[in-house]
Design a protein around this motif. Structure first.
Motif, PDB file in Angstrom:
ATOM      1  N   ALA A  22       0.841  -1.192   0.000  1.00  0.00           N
ATOM      2  CA  ALA A  22       0.000   0.000   0.000  1.00  0.00           C
ATOM      3  C   ALA A  22       0.872   1.236   0.000  1.00  0.00           C
ATOM      4  CB  ALA A  22      -0.934   0.005   1.208  1.00  0.00           C
ATOM      5  N   VAL A  23       0.273   2.351  -0.470  1.00  0.00           N
ATOM      6  CA  VAL A  23       0.952   3.648  -0.492  1.00  0.00           C
ATOM      7  C   VAL A  23      -0.001   4.669   0.135  1.00  0.00           C
ATOM      8  CG1 VAL A  23       2.104   5.379  -1.915  1.00  0.00           C
ATOM      9  CG2 VAL A  23       2.157   2.985  -2.602  1.00  0.00           C
ATOM     10  N   CYS A  28       5.158   7.621   2.124  1.00  0.00           N
ATOM     11  CA  CYS A  28       4.976   6.485   3.031  1.00  0.00           C
ATOM     12  C   CYS A  28       4.588   5.235   2.236  1.00  0.00           C
ATOM     13  CB  CYS A  28       3.907   6.803   4.070  1.00  0.00           C
ATOM     14  SG  CYS A  28       3.705   5.529   5.321  1.00  0.00           S
ATOM     15  N   LEU A  29       5.196   4.087   2.599  1.00  0.00           N
ATOM     16  CA  LEU A  29       4.928   2.810   1.948  1.00  0.00           C
ATOM     17  C   LEU A  29       4.644   1.749   2.999  1.00  0.00           C
ATOM     18  CD1 LEU A  29       7.925   2.769  -0.560  1.00  0.00           C
ATOM     19  CD2 LEU A  29       5.571   3.345  -1.116  1.00  0.00           C
ATOM     20  N   VAL A  30       3.710   0.821   2.674  1.00  0.00           N
ATOM     21  CA  VAL A  30       3.499  -0.368   3.494  1.00  0.00           C
ATOM     22  C   VAL A  30       4.101  -1.531   2.719  1.00  0.00           C
ATOM     23  CG1 VAL A  30       1.822  -1.897   4.590  1.00  0.00           C
ATOM     24  CG2 VAL A  30       1.421   0.559   4.550  1.00  0.00           C
ATOM     25  N   ILE A  31       5.112  -2.178   3.336  1.00  0.00           N
ATOM     26  CA  ILE A  31       5.858  -3.238   2.665  1.00  0.00           C
ATOM     27  C   ILE A  31       5.637  -4.541   3.421  1.00  0.00           C
ATOM     28  CG2 ILE A  31       8.135  -3.965   1.851  1.00  0.00           C
ATOM     29  CD1 ILE A  31       9.002  -1.049   1.987  1.00  0.00           C
ATOM     30  N   MET A  32       5.317  -5.603   2.666  1.00  0.00           N
ATOM     31  CA  MET A  32       5.072  -6.906   3.279  1.00  0.00           C
ATOM     32  C   MET A  32       6.123  -7.895   2.806  1.00  0.00           C
ATOM     33  SD  MET A  32       1.821  -8.295   1.056  1.00  0.00           S
ATOM     34  CE  MET A  32       1.979  -8.582  -0.697  1.00  0.00           C
ATOM     35  N   PRO A  41       1.459 -12.276   5.616  1.00  0.00           N
ATOM     36  CA  PRO A  41       2.865 -12.068   5.986  1.00  0.00           C
ATOM     37  C   PRO A  41       3.014 -10.855   6.895  1.00  0.00           C
ATOM     38  CG  PRO A  41       2.456 -11.203   3.809  1.00  0.00           C
ATOM     39  CD  PRO A  41       1.186 -11.841   4.244  1.00  0.00           C
ATOM     40  N   PRO A  42       4.145 -10.746   7.584  1.00  0.00           N
ATOM     41  CA  PRO A  42       4.403  -9.544   8.396  1.00  0.00           C
ATOM     42  C   PRO A  42       4.552  -8.318   7.505  1.00  0.00           C
ATOM     43  CG  PRO A  42       6.340 -10.955   8.279  1.00  0.00           C
ATOM     44  CD  PRO A  42       5.230 -11.729   7.660  1.00  0.00           C
ATOM     45  N   GLU A  43       4.264  -7.165   8.065  1.00  0.00           N
ATOM     46  CA  GLU A  43       4.285  -5.915   7.309  1.00  0.00           C
ATOM     47  C   GLU A  43       5.067  -4.866   8.071  1.00  0.00           C
ATOM     48  OE1 GLU A  43       0.258  -4.780   6.801  1.00  0.00           O
ATOM     49  OE2 GLU A  43      -0.311  -6.544   5.617  1.00  0.00           O
ATOM     50  N   ARG A  44       5.551  -3.852   7.337  1.00  0.00           N
ATOM     51  CA  ARG A  44       6.193  -2.698   7.933  1.00  0.00           C
ATOM     52  C   ARG A  44       5.768  -1.453   7.181  1.00  0.00           C
ATOM     53  NH1 ARG A  44      12.412  -4.144   9.634  1.00  0.00           N
ATOM     54  NH2 ARG A  44      12.123  -3.725  11.858  1.00  0.00           N
ATOM     55  N   THR A  45       5.488  -0.402   7.939  1.00  0.00           N
ATOM     56  CA  THR A  45       5.174   0.889   7.342  1.00  0.00           C
ATOM     57  C   THR A  45       6.430   1.733   7.392  1.00  0.00           C
ATOM     58  OG1 THR A  45       2.877   0.742   8.075  1.00  0.00           O
ATOM     59  CG2 THR A  45       3.687   2.914   7.450  1.00  0.00           C
ATOM     60  N   ILE A  46       6.966   2.098   6.248  1.00  0.00           N
ATOM     61  CA  ILE A  46       8.221   2.831   6.135  1.00  0.00           C
ATOM     62  C   ILE A  46       7.929   4.215   5.556  1.00  0.00           C
ATOM     63  CG2 ILE A  46      10.514   2.896   5.080  1.00  0.00           C
ATOM     64  CD1 ILE A  46      10.196   0.689   7.146  1.00  0.00           C
ATOM     65  N   THR A  47       8.340   5.233   6.298  1.00  0.00           N
ATOM     66  CA  THR A  47       8.284   6.600   5.797  1.00  0.00           C
ATOM     67  C   THR A  47       9.639   6.954   5.228  1.00  0.00           C
ATOM     68  OG1 THR A  47       6.656   7.172   7.477  1.00  0.00           O
ATOM     69  CG2 THR A  47       7.765   8.993   6.370  1.00  0.00           C
ATOM     70  N   LEU A  48       9.676   7.560   4.061  1.00  0.00           N
ATOM     71  CA  LEU A  48      10.940   7.902   3.411  1.00  0.00           C
ATOM     72  C   LEU A  48      11.701   8.919   4.242  1.00  0.00           C
ATOM     73  CD1 LEU A  48       9.723   8.125  -0.305  1.00  0.00           C
ATOM     74  CD2 LEU A  48      10.753   6.190   0.873  1.00  0.00           C
TER      75      LEU A  48
END
Length: 1006
Positions: A22-23, A28-32, A41-48
């Motif tokens: 997701a974006v 900001c990105l949600v990466i699984m 699966p586990p996920e992480r929300t990463i802000t640039l």
């Protein structure tokens, strides 16, 4: 995710791999990670790191300038793609992680800043909360500002135009959306949207473009497992940061202490918490990775009683579009929902239902513990065979002779019930049960198309039924019925019957040919059985349901509102012999009478249906007898007759009736005397006591028996005293000339013009006409055409000099004309009218002078290509007589306005030179016009339609012509019987009908 095996760690440097799910915003990105099994699966929300993108509006708020464009750039760049990322720093006070993300070898932060969609945050360097490439980010930001890219645009009004005008959200407040109005405006039309949130596997929240109406849509036809009810605020992908400070800049605000009321509400919610249903999380994840923050097409199907939108959702996958509902059901992550599916089209409903059944069979996910109900059907595997149809028992049951088994073997004939369809029952005369409405029509429909035809049979299942034709228990009296799909190899007889010519199965391999079950259902002669979930069914069940839908829509057969046809058949087999004798005069009125073989009682005795007299009779060959039952070769004789004539159209000639009420005579199938076939096979004997002088073709019967004796076949295997009999030679009849033609004009009265295909003159004249100069009109006075001249003419419909007047096989300009009528004296005006006749096509019209040109003598001297013809042996009413226009119109449809291949067999020639106004003179060809594809003649078709009558015979006509008359009179008799057109008031002929003067012989007046 960093500690999970689902992420790939590149050495010990802290770099991880995953897929962008997701974006939420432009920074900001949600990466699984990659999951094992069905678990999300586990996920992480990463802000640039060190970036701040414009903020999207909260509910009821307003976007910052360029916020949507910024998010869209990052969404299109990264959504669904594999990335490599690393956490640069975290801000525990707001619970957010900041990092660097690489798409391949490209740093996503550098791409965003270089396009001007985010600004660089320089603060936080003392704490180490900065991007490792801060210097590059600042350099690219400065370049973007200088180039006025993205949010740095200096175009007047660009900032205001980038702010979305958001209508009030319909989420949580249905009054903000007119659901029914939206449905009515977009019913059946695909609407573009972007999915912003997935509530559960079958519920999404989406922005409808371009108005940005934020609505909740329930996926039509299905229901995914619930996500339960949570005590805390639902953890969804927020479009806004938790802190008001963008990107963690500054310290986060301290959350205020909960009030007593809030604590009470939270306590109540916690006590009412409902955990997700099994596979609820899996279904939600399945939908998220396919549609979340992706562009989708939504087709609204309906609105429920609460005002919720129900729609079909399609997402792109490569070059095709996938149906989300079907994908969920096929994966066992949703179940079919009848009330919701009722809003959808029938094809979509069938696909969902079939997918659910298959998921149940495979026990996928939510169906893991599914226990199928007991059923009385059993699948049949790998039982395919080919053969010829011997008998049509009813509309849904046929008997096929297996080609792989010996001819005459009892096991060769196999009864096949058509899978998954039910037709009206034929009843049982022994129990005085009459056929149900449309039962006879269903059987006749199949009989006319299947008897004697080669078919492919795929056996699919067997079912145990009671004697009352219903499901039964093992203890009750029962029988096993075999069901299968039958495919007609040759589709010549069914091209207009509405069935597909290539059968596509629901599962398994496909068969080429017409699915007979689909054919029956499409014509409204049967219904599709609604099987329980785990009952075996046709592999072509979806095609059957589609055919039934077409029949219902077309109100065909049993779906019609009209009263069913009624046919009363007098069964003389069950009547007294006296009643049979009373019928004898009616059966002897016509020398040969059409009949249908309903049943083969023995090798020489049959049950026949006489459609003309609406009766069934017992019929036996005159002077020919086969072995009786239980005698040697009896079964073979019966098998031969079933193969040859069972349910075939035949002709009979009745001689007499015996004391048991059985009619005696001769029977022909086509041109073959069937008794000859029996005798030739050595399965019958000729009984001369009947009187050979009373039997037609008696000499052929004797020759056939002698041939079997010589070869010692079957019943003659022990015959010793055989006698050689030479076969008589037949003289060949005179070969008639046959021309391949195309009809160019219909005149009426059975007269018409043709061109001969392959005529070498066509190409020659075409070349000469192509070389002519036709640019300017002739000068008045210099060119004065008069009656009888050969000229060039421009056809008025298309104003073209070089194109054919009609859509013919021959592409040749129809411009060579013969003046039929012209003004008296010299031409005075370009609009003077001339009546012209096109000598190469036979048509005529009135055109002005300016559409005429003089023609060189080298071209005009060639004779016209149009040949006048007349239909042989029949009389067609002229245009000024009753049914004359109908006859001409039907003739045109059959010959002029069609692409049929026609042959003209010349029966005679009329050289009397008769002249019709405006038409050419010369020899008239008397022809039989043959439709090659239909293997029939136009002459017979005119008679059959009641649009012509047979000419009156003459005693001195040759035998060949007498035979032709006999054949044509059968078609005339059929039209008279059905009172078609000219015969609608009965017999129109009389002895003194022929009042026209005789045809004059060539040579003019005496």
């Amino acid at each position: 995710m960093a500690s999970s095996s689902s992420s790939t760690v590149a050495g010990a440097s802290g770099w991880l791999r995953g897929k962008v799910k997701a974006v939420p915003s432009g920074d900001c990105l949600v990466i699984m990670g990659n999951s094992k099994g069905d678990s999300p699966p586990p996920e992480r929300t990463i802000t640039l790191s060190s970036l701040i993108a414009p903020r999207l509006a909260r509910r009821g708020g307003v976007d910052e300038p360029f916020a949507w464009d910024s998010r869209e750039y990052l969404r299109k760049l990264c959504i669904g793609k594999e990335v490599t990322f690393k956490v640069d720093y975290t801000v525990p006070s707001i619970g957010r992680e900041f990092g660097s993300v690489f798409l391949g070898v490209k740093n996503v932060s550098l791409l965003v800043v270089s396009e001007g969609w985010a600004r660089v945050r320089e603060t936080g360097q003392q704490k180490g909360e900065v991007s490792p490439v801060l210097a590059d980010l600042l350099r690219l930001e400065e370049q973007a500002k200088q180039q006025c890219l993205g949010r740095w645009s200096k175009t007047p009004g660009a900032s205001e135009l980038s702010i979305r005008n958001l209508p009030p959200s319909a989420i949580g407040d249905p009054s903000n959306l007119d659901a029914m109005g939206l449905l009515n405006a977009n019913k059946g039309r695909a609407m573009q949207g972007i999915v912003e949130q997935v509530r559960d596997g079958s519920t999404i929240r989406v922005y409808l473009l371009p108005e940005f109406q934020f609505v909740q849509v329930f996926v039509a036809g299905i229901q995914a497992p619930s996500m339960g009810r949570r005590a805390a605020v639902e953890t969804t992908i927020e479009t806004e940061p938790v802190s008001d400070e963008p990107n963690g800049e500054g310290s986060a605000e301290t959350r205020p202490t909960l009030t007593s009321a809030q604590r009470l509400a939270a306590s109540t919610a916690s006590s009412n918490e409902v955990s997700p249903d099994p596979f609820g999380k899996e279904a939600k994840h399945f939908t998220e990775i396919r549609v979340l923050h992706r562009e989708v097409r939504i087709v609204l199907e309906g609105v429920d009683k609460f005002g919720n939108l129900i729609g079909s959702v399609y997402y792109p996958e490569g070059e095709s579009a996938k149906d989300l509902a079907l994908e969920l059901v096929e994966s066992g992550l949703a179940k079919y929902l009848e009330w919701s599916a009722s809003m959808m089209e029938e094809d979509a409903k069938r696909r969902l239902k079939s997918a659910e059944l298959q998921a149940k069979k495979n026990r996928l996910r939510i169906w893991t513990n599914y226990v199928p109900p007991a059923t009385n059907s059993k699948a049949i595997h790998d039982q395919n065979f080919t053969g010829k149809v011997v008998e049509v028992v009813s509309g849904d049951c046929i008997i096929v002779a297996d080609d792989s088994l010996p001819f005459g073997s009892p096991a060769a004939e196999r009864r096949v019930n058509l899978s998954s369809i039910r037709c009206p029952k034929m009843g049982n005369p022994r129990r005085d049960e009459k056929p149900a409405p449309y039962a006879r029509e269903a059987r006749e429909f199949l009989r006319a198309r299947l008897i004697g035809q080669q078919v492919n049979v795929s056996m699919e299942y067997s079912r145990k039924v009671g004697l009352a034709d219903g499901p039964t228990s093992a203890s009750a009296d029962s029988r096993v019925m075999d069901f299968g799909s039958v495919f007609l190899v040759s589709s010549t007889k069914v091209e207009a019957d509405g069935a597909s010519t290539l059968a596509i199965p629901t599962t398994g391999s496909q068969h080429a040919g017409v699915n007979v079950g689909e054919l029956v259902v499409a014509r409204g002669f049967g219904t599709v059985i609604r099987h329980r979930d785990f009952e075996e069914r046709s592999n072509y069940y979806d095609a059957l349901l589609a055919a039934e839908s077409r029949a219902i829509a077309g109100r065909k057969g049993i779906h019609s509102a009209k009263d069913p046809p009624v046919m009363h058949i007098t069964d003389l087999l069950t009547a007294s012999s006296k009643k049979a004798k009373d019928f004898l005069p009616f059966l002897q009125r016509v020398r040969r009478m059409p009949a249908i073989v309903e049943y083969v009682l023995s090798g020489h005795r049959f049950k026949l249906l006489i459609p003309k007299e609406t009766c069934s009779i017992a019929f036996s060959f005159s002077g020919v007898r086969c072995p009786g039952r239980d005698e040697p070769f009896s079964d073979e004789a019966i098998a031969l007759m079933r193969r040859k004539i069972m349910q075939r159209d035949v002709e009979i000639e009745v001689e007499t009736v015996d004391r048991t009420g059985t009619f005696l005579g001769s029977l022909w199938e086509g041109k073959t005397n069937v008794a000859v076939t029996l005798l030739e096979a050595g399965l019958a004997k000729l009984q001369t006591s009947f009187g050979s002088d009373r039997i037609p073709d008696a000499h052929l019967l004797a020759q056939a028996e002698q041939s079997a004796k010589r070869q010692k076949l079957k019943i003659w295997e022990n015959y010793v005293e055989g006698e050689e009999v030479s076969n008589g030679s037949a003289t060949d009849s005179k070969q008639k000339e046959v021309l391949k033609v195309v009809v160019t004009e219909i005149l009426g009265g059975g007269r018409f013009y043709v061109q001969t295909i392959g005529d070498q003159r066509v190409a020659s004249i075409q070349q000469q006409l192509a070389s002519l100069n036709l640019q300017e009109a002739p000068v008045i006075g210099a060119f004065n055409p008069k009656k009888g001249d050969i000229v060039l003419a421009q056809y008025s419909e298309d104003n073209s000099w070089n194109r054919a007047m009609l859509p013919l096989v021959l592409e040749m300009p129809n411009i060579v004309t013969w003046i039929v009528n012209a003004p008296r004296g010299a031409v005075e005006s370009p609009e003077d009218k001339f009546e012209v006749f096109y000598i190469d096509y036979g048509n005529q019209e009135i055109i002005p002078y300016n559409q005429l040109r003089p023609l060189d003598a080298s071209v005009s001297s060639a004779p016209g290509l149009a040949q006048l013809c007349s239909l042989a042996y029949i009389k067609v009413p002229s245009l000024n007589e009753d049914f004359g226009h109908e006859a001409a119109q039907y003739f045109s449809e059959m010959a002029l306005n069609s692409s049929k291949e026609l042959r003209a067999m010349i029966e005679d020639k009329d050289a009397s030179g008769g002249k019709v106004k405006g038409q050419g003179t010369g020899t008239v060809l008397i022809v039989t016009l043959i439709d090659v594809e239909a293997e029939s003649t136009i002459n017979a078709a005119m008679l059959k339609e009641g649009l012509a009558t047979v000419e009156k015979r003459k005693r001195w006509d040759p035998k060949e012509k007498q035979i032709a008359f006999e054949k044509l009179e059968k078609f005339q008799a059929e039209a008279r019987l059905n009172r078609l057109r000219m015969w609608q008031y009965g017999d129109i002929q009389s002895d003194d009908e022929e009042t026209a003067p005789p045809v004059r012989k060539a040579g003019g007046r005496r």
